[in-house]
Design an enzyme around this catalytic site. Structure first.
Site, PDB file in Angstrom:
ATOM      1  CB  CYS A 181      76.974  53.941  -2.810  1.00 27.38           C
ATOM      2  SG  CYS A 181      77.998  54.086  -4.300  1.00 27.38           S
ATOM      3  NE  ARG A 182      78.188  49.609   1.677  1.00 24.66           N
ATOM      4  CZ  ARG A 182      77.644  48.441   1.412  1.00 24.66           C
ATOM      5  NH1 ARG A 182      78.103  47.651   0.687  1.00 24.66           N
ATOM      6  NH2 ARG A 182      76.569  47.796   2.237  1.00 24.66           N
TER       7      ARG A 182
END
Length: 225
Positions: A181-182
């Site tokens: 993800c981030r």
């Protein structure tokens, strides 16, 4: 240059550096820089992602812009922001790494809020590159689709965590799945791995994300894939 001029010169230079430090000295602004490390965002989208009022986000963005850390462009009535250079990404990662090294409170927060992360057997970037080279894993980008289009790891498929359960049939059962993800303080990948394991898949999370991948000089793909 005599001694007094040297002192004046150094003071003026350090004042300019202090502009950057002052701009960084707020949790909301760091959160905005972290998000902008994923790609360009409108002010409205940043407000939704951070859960902050639109006026508050705009105010913080103006401070970051005054320090030349972000740039803006207007499209119709919308304003879009992006990091002003790759050095801003590196600055944020360096600040984060320093905090992780020096502040035990960060480790305590991680263990308090994501207690089961170690059980997810996080994979490093080097391990992922080896696994991809040997075609041993399926790589999922579980961020929102617009972030995937702005920049994603080569060979990654876009499957936002909000859509994952409805699209499980698209995934192979005979290969390990790696979700990212981030970055380390985003829990989208944790949620994806937990769901995949509950449904009988072999799954792990990547320790880092696109920002960390890119700052290592590794290629990033764009578009829908």
């Amino acid at each position: 240059m005599h001694t007094e001029q040297k002192h004046v010169f150094k003071h003026l230079v350090y004042e300019q550096f202090a502009r950057v430090g002052k701009a960084l000295a707020h949790a909301h602004r760091l959160a905005l820089l972290d998000l902008l490390g994923q790609g360009e965002y409108s002010v409205d989208a940043l407000a939704r992602e951070t859960g902050l009022p639109l006026a508050t986000v705009s105010q913080h963005l103006q401070i970051l812009r005054a320090a030349r850390l972000v740039e803006a462009r207007r499209v119709g009535v919308s304003i879009y922001y992006r990091l002003s250079s790759e050095s801003v990404s590196q600055l944020w990662l360096a600040l984060r790494a320093c905090g992780e090294d020096q502040l035990i409170e960060i480790e305590h927060l991680v263990t308090t809020f994501v207690q089961d992360r170690a059980a997810l057997h996080p994979m490093t970037i080097d391990e992922l590159r080896e696994a991809l080279g040997e075609e041993r894993v399926t790589l999922l980008d579980v961020r929102p689709a617009d972030e995937y289009q702005a920049g994603h790891l080569p060979q990654a498929r876009s499957l936002p965590v909000a859509e994952l359960e409805a699209r499980l049939a698209e995934l192979p059962h005979d290969q390990e799945i790696v979700a990212y993800c981030r970055g380390p303080y985003c829990v989208f990948a944790d949620e994806a791995v937990a769901l995949l394991r509950a449904r009988g898949y072999q799954a792990r999370r990547l320790e880092e994300g696109v920002l960390e991948w890119r700052t290592r000089g590794l290629p990033v793909a764009t578009g829908k894939g």
